[in-house]
Scaffold this motif. Structure first.
Motif, PDB file in Angstrom:
ATOM      1  N   UNK B 194      -4.566   2.299 -13.088  1.00  0.00           N
ATOM      2  CA  UNK B 194      -5.836   2.662 -13.812  1.00  0.00           C
ATOM      3  C   UNK B 194      -6.083   4.202 -13.713  1.00  0.00           C
ATOM      4  N   UNK B 195      -5.270   5.041 -13.232  1.00  0.00           N
ATOM      5  CA  UNK B 195      -5.358   6.448 -13.114  1.00  0.00           C
ATOM      6  C   UNK B 195      -5.660   7.343 -14.479  1.00  0.00           C
ATOM      7  N   UNK B 196      -6.430   8.227 -14.732  1.00  0.00           N
ATOM      8  CA  UNK B 196      -6.557   8.818 -15.667  1.00  0.00           C
ATOM      9  C   UNK B 196      -4.961   9.695 -15.940  1.00  0.00           C
ATOM     10  N   UNK B 197      -4.609   9.653 -17.375  1.00  0.00           N
ATOM     11  CA  UNK B 197      -3.349  10.117 -17.683  1.00  0.00           C
ATOM     12  C   UNK B 197      -3.196  11.742 -17.318  1.00  0.00           C
ATOM     13  N   UNK B 198      -4.377  12.289 -17.328  1.00  0.00           N
ATOM     14  CA  UNK B 198      -4.272  13.917 -17.071  1.00  0.00           C
ATOM     15  C   UNK B 198      -4.116  13.936 -15.423  1.00  0.00           C
ATOM     16  N   UNK B 199      -4.419  12.941 -14.612  1.00  0.00           N
ATOM     17  CA  UNK B 199      -4.219  13.036 -13.184  1.00  0.00           C
ATOM     18  C   UNK B 199      -2.832  12.780 -13.131  1.00  0.00           C
ATOM     19  N   UNK B 200      -1.923  11.813 -13.733  1.00  0.00           N
ATOM     20  CA  UNK B 200      -0.751  11.537 -13.569  1.00  0.00           C
ATOM     21  C   UNK B 200       0.141  12.670 -14.231  1.00  0.00           C
ATOM     22  N   UNK B 201      -0.244  13.282 -14.958  1.00  0.00           N
ATOM     23  CA  UNK B 201       0.505  14.560 -15.651  1.00  0.00           C
ATOM     24  C   UNK B 201       0.793  15.550 -14.526  1.00  0.00           C
ATOM     25  N   UNK B 202      -0.116  15.621 -13.269  1.00  0.00           N
ATOM     26  CA  UNK B 202       0.204  16.500 -12.326  1.00  0.00           C
ATOM     27  C   UNK B 202       1.141  15.830 -11.109  1.00  0.00           C
ATOM     28  N   UNK B 203       1.823  14.697 -11.392  1.00  0.00           N
ATOM     29  CA  UNK B 203       2.634  14.087 -10.402  1.00  0.00           C
ATOM     30  C   UNK B 203       3.717  14.845 -10.258  1.00  0.00           C
ATOM     31  N   UNK B 204       4.312  15.235  -8.942  1.00  0.00           N
ATOM     32  CA  UNK B 204       5.558  15.922  -8.637  1.00  0.00           C
ATOM     33  C   UNK B 204       6.608  15.079  -8.068  1.00  0.00           C
ATOM     34  N   UNK B 205       7.461  15.615  -7.776  1.00  0.00           N
ATOM     35  CA  UNK B 205       8.507  14.877  -6.916  1.00  0.00           C
ATOM     36  C   UNK B 205       8.306  13.894  -5.759  1.00  0.00           C
ATOM     37  N   UNK B 206       7.465  14.516  -5.086  1.00  0.00           N
ATOM     38  CA  UNK B 206       6.756  13.625  -3.886  1.00  0.00           C
ATOM     39  C   UNK B 206       6.363  12.282  -4.416  1.00  0.00           C
ATOM     40  N   UNK B 207       5.476  12.087  -5.383  1.00  0.00           N
ATOM     41  CA  UNK B 207       5.033  10.773  -5.877  1.00  0.00           C
ATOM     42  C   UNK B 207       6.076  10.350  -6.537  1.00  0.00           C
ATOM     43  N   UNK B 208       6.970  10.566  -7.283  1.00  0.00           N
ATOM     44  CA  UNK B 208       8.150   9.976  -7.901  1.00  0.00           C
ATOM     45  C   UNK B 208       8.961   9.655  -6.790  1.00  0.00           C
ATOM     46  N   UNK B 209       9.327  10.137  -5.616  1.00  0.00           N
ATOM     47  CA  UNK B 209      10.213   9.711  -4.621  1.00  0.00           C
ATOM     48  C   UNK B 209       9.518   8.338  -3.973  1.00  0.00           C
ATOM     49  N   UNK B 210       8.313   8.577  -3.584  1.00  0.00           N
ATOM     50  CA  UNK B 210       7.527   7.622  -2.861  1.00  0.00           C
ATOM     51  C   UNK B 210       7.491   6.371  -3.926  1.00  0.00           C
ATOM     52  N   UNK B 211       7.306   6.475  -5.168  1.00  0.00           N
ATOM     53  CA  UNK B 211       7.325   5.449  -5.901  1.00  0.00           C
ATOM     54  C   UNK B 211       8.631   4.744  -6.797  1.00  0.00           C
ATOM     55  N   UNK B 212       9.652   5.383  -6.281  1.00  0.00           N
ATOM     56  CA  UNK B 212      10.766   5.113  -7.180  1.00  0.00           C
ATOM     57  C   UNK B 212      11.406   3.539  -7.030  1.00  0.00           C
ATOM     58  N   UNK B 213      11.487   3.097  -5.779  1.00  0.00           N
ATOM     59  CA  UNK B 213      11.620   1.697  -5.703  1.00  0.00           C
ATOM     60  C   UNK B 213      10.683   0.669  -6.121  1.00  0.00           C
ATOM     61  N   UNK B 214       9.588   1.188  -6.458  1.00  0.00           N
ATOM     62  CA  UNK B 214       8.418   0.450  -6.982  1.00  0.00           C
ATOM     63  C   UNK B 214       8.843  -0.187  -8.223  1.00  0.00           C
ATOM     64  N   UNK B 215       9.729   0.430  -8.956  1.00  0.00           N
ATOM     65  CA  UNK B 215      10.266   0.041 -10.180  1.00  0.00           C
ATOM     66  C   UNK B 215      11.486  -1.276  -9.963  1.00  0.00           C
ATOM     67  N   UNK B 216      11.552  -1.727  -9.010  1.00  0.00           N
ATOM     68  CA  UNK B 216      12.541  -2.718  -8.784  1.00  0.00           C
ATOM     69  C   UNK B 216      11.970  -4.308  -9.311  1.00  0.00           C
ATOM     70  N   UNK B 217      13.222  -4.751  -9.378  1.00  0.00           N
ATOM     71  CA  UNK B 217      12.707  -6.362  -9.992  1.00  0.00           C
ATOM     72  C   UNK B 217      11.819  -7.180  -9.243  1.00  0.00           C
ATOM     73  N   UNK B 218      10.734  -7.530  -9.655  1.00  0.00           N
ATOM     74  CA  UNK B 218       9.822  -8.197  -8.961  1.00  0.00           C
ATOM     75  C   UNK B 218      10.217  -9.758  -8.533  1.00  0.00           C
ATOM     76  N   UNK B 219      11.083 -10.313  -9.514  1.00  0.00           N
ATOM     77  CA  UNK B 219      11.530 -11.572  -9.094  1.00  0.00           C
ATOM     78  C   UNK B 219      12.474 -11.604  -7.979  1.00  0.00           C
ATOM     79  N   UNK B 220      13.347 -10.702  -7.893  1.00  0.00           N
ATOM     80  CA  UNK B 220      14.280 -10.551  -6.885  1.00  0.00           C
ATOM     81  C   UNK B 220      13.222 -10.240  -5.505  1.00  0.00           C
ATOM     82  N   UNK B 221      12.607  -9.354  -5.554  1.00  0.00           N
ATOM     83  CA  UNK B 221      11.674  -9.186  -4.506  1.00  0.00           C
ATOM     84  C   UNK B 221      10.945 -10.092  -4.017  1.00  0.00           C
ATOM     85  N   UNK B 222      10.442 -10.986  -4.783  1.00  0.00           N
ATOM     86  CA  UNK B 222       9.447 -12.032  -4.269  1.00  0.00           C
ATOM     87  C   UNK B 222      10.235 -13.010  -3.491  1.00  0.00           C
TER      88      UNK B 222
END
Lengths: 355, 355
Positions: B194-222
């Protein structure tokens, strides 16, 4: 094009600004409290040393957050005709300190380029560090960014994208997209300090990605987190609430609803990461191909010689050497128009292309 | 070389195993509950469909963790001469379930290749997915991995590195290096929903790296998190203790000791991440030196040729190419005993060493 720019502080950001402006033919005057850093940055081509009588139009203060206000105040006093900006990762704290010092903030406008690297120092500087990156201009009540057109020029000349934001919105935004990820990564990396080496040998890209920024400079980050403590803390508290629920669900994974709660958190993570603009942070200008190379001396040189003989310029090269493997993987970045022919030609010469 | 291998489940891992074995000329028999997945994997070249009378020497079960034990039990029954392994990310839970089912575990030996991609499904399969990656063989009391030489062959044929570990040690290890990082990443990504889009536009490689695996399949991870809940929970609780201290320190950042506590956490993160093996620039087995190279074609090849002529093996190489600078920086990793001589010899040949 802007007139002479004075860059104070020749670390990663200051040197990169100097290199970028010099590449556009703009006069850059460098200053640094460390004569060693200063002479490296000058040798590296980032600008010239300061001279008596310099009349910079714009001054960019690129020093650590703790001393930013002090140096900005000094520059405002020393150069009464110049606009002064800074590049610190927090914007409210330096402004408040400048006001407390009674500085002439009508010529100060804070800014923050969202660009960086793990490595610091002048030799880590790159002219293209800011290319395509957002650069926040955080105007305060006493000045608008239109008054400071030199900053507009600076940002455009360095290839960055100007983003206007209040100092408050800036600090809240970077708490979320930069400062909290730093804490989350650091705390994960902390768990590795006393882990058995055999466990760490199983680490893959996921752990490496999550903990990469944990390698950042602690001194700098103490300053950043201290100067933006309230917004960072607020997000960390919300993070801890989610973590509490996760821990509770794992206490009895077979209990009714436990799986559903874990699944919801995971799906929420999916939704969050999908909101990030631009899927890859990789350099868009180049495409890469991966070539398998035997782990024997001279293999990489032979590969690069053959690529050179094909008239293809290697823009970036990264060699992956997996412990225990007989093979290394050379990831080669080239211009998109070269990749098909290069892949074919290398394959024809017996190189194994991994993808 | 091993005899016919039957692969049950043609998702990412099963298909990659098939492709890798086929590339070595080994006969691969594929099976999947989904006829669509099966035919894609066959078309993709990962193996052939099962025939009556197949006598596989080795069976690799590549199905989701929740159904692993069920399918392993079925395969043990259907093929009474075969050794059966699986590739699930947890090892204690399937073994316990197999024992509870009364399966003949004297022919079962669990394993786990530490390899994966964000994308799943047969078309994400790659013959080189396991190249240089660890592959844990988690022998239980009823069998040692030496009894199951076919598994040894499988792992070697796929270019992976065999790691022996008890099921308990395996599950604790992957909790640390894989499952907890997944949770940490997911909870960070949750904060973005629920973050403002303007905040997310400032995202850099650090946030992308930290959150990359968060895109993984929820069913498998459960399934994974549910099957390894206790070790994951234990580490998350320790993580939360650190987080609590961090939040407390940020509540009053100017209080005595607050800065020191934050600095200690950050330094702990530095120490933790530096323990990861094989990380670029942080590999403890090698030391690196940085050589300045002119930005002209052939310079890197010339440098590497000269290093090769000195009999020094380049373990890792990274080229920094800054368009604005006149120079590139080649960071070369070599064995510690070679670095002094190499530095001297290169300097004597006119190369500029940056550090």
């Amino acid at each position: 094009m802007i007139g002479p720019v004075r860059v104070v502080g020749t670390g990663l950001l200051g040197t990169s600004i100097g290199l970028g402006l010099r590449a556009r033919g703009i006069e850059v005057i460098l200053a640094d409290a460390s004569p060693t850093n200063l002479s490296i940055a000058i040798d590296y081509g980032a600008g010239r040393a300061a001279l008596t009588g310099d009349r910079p139009q714009l001054i960019v203060v690129c020093v650590p957050p703790d001393v930013t206000a002090e140096i900005v105040a000094r520059e405002l006093e020393s150069f009464p005709d110049a606009i002064v900006t800074d590049v610190a990762s927090v914007k409210l704290a330096p402004l408040a300190e400048l006001r407390a010092r009674g500085a002439d903030v009508s010529r100060y406008i804070g800014s923050h380029p969202l660009a960086g690297r793990e490595r610091g120092g002048p030799l880590a500087g790159r002219a293209d560090l800011f290319l395509g990156r957002p650069w926040v201009v955080a105007a305060h009540d006493g000045i608008s960014y239109q008054q400071a057109t030199a900053i507009d020029d600076l940002i455009l000349d360095l290839g960055a994208t100007l983003v206007e934001m209040s100092p408050e919105d800036h600090d809240r935004s970077v708490a979320l997209v930069s400062h909290v990820p730093q804490v989350v990564s650091t705390l994960m990396a902390r768990r590795l300090t006393d882990a058995p080496a055999a466990s760490l040998n199983l680490a893959g890209q996921g752990l490496r990605d999550v903990t990469r920024v944990a390698a950042s400079d602690p001194e700098l980050w103490v300053q950043i987190l201290g100067a933006n403590a309230a917004p960072v803390r607020e997000i960390l508290v919300a993070y801890r609430d989610d973590l509490d629920r996760f821990i509770e669900a794992l206490a009895e994974p077979a209990a009714p609803g436990a799986r559903r709660r874990v699944a919801e958190e995971l799906a929420g993570g999916n939704a969050g990461v999908s909101r990030l603009p631009g899927k890859h942070g990789h350099d868009r200008r180049f495409v890469s191909l991966t070539v398998m190379v035997d782990d024997t001396p001279g293999q990489i040189a032979r590969l690069l010689n053959e690529i050179g003989a094909l008239g293809v310029n290697v823009e970036d090269l990264r060699l992956e050497h997996s412990p225990g493997a007989e093979l290394g993987l050379a990831e080669i970045s080239v211009l998109p128009e070269a990749v098909t022919r290069l892949t074919e030609e290398l394959a024809a010469r017996g190189w194994r292309i991994a993808g």
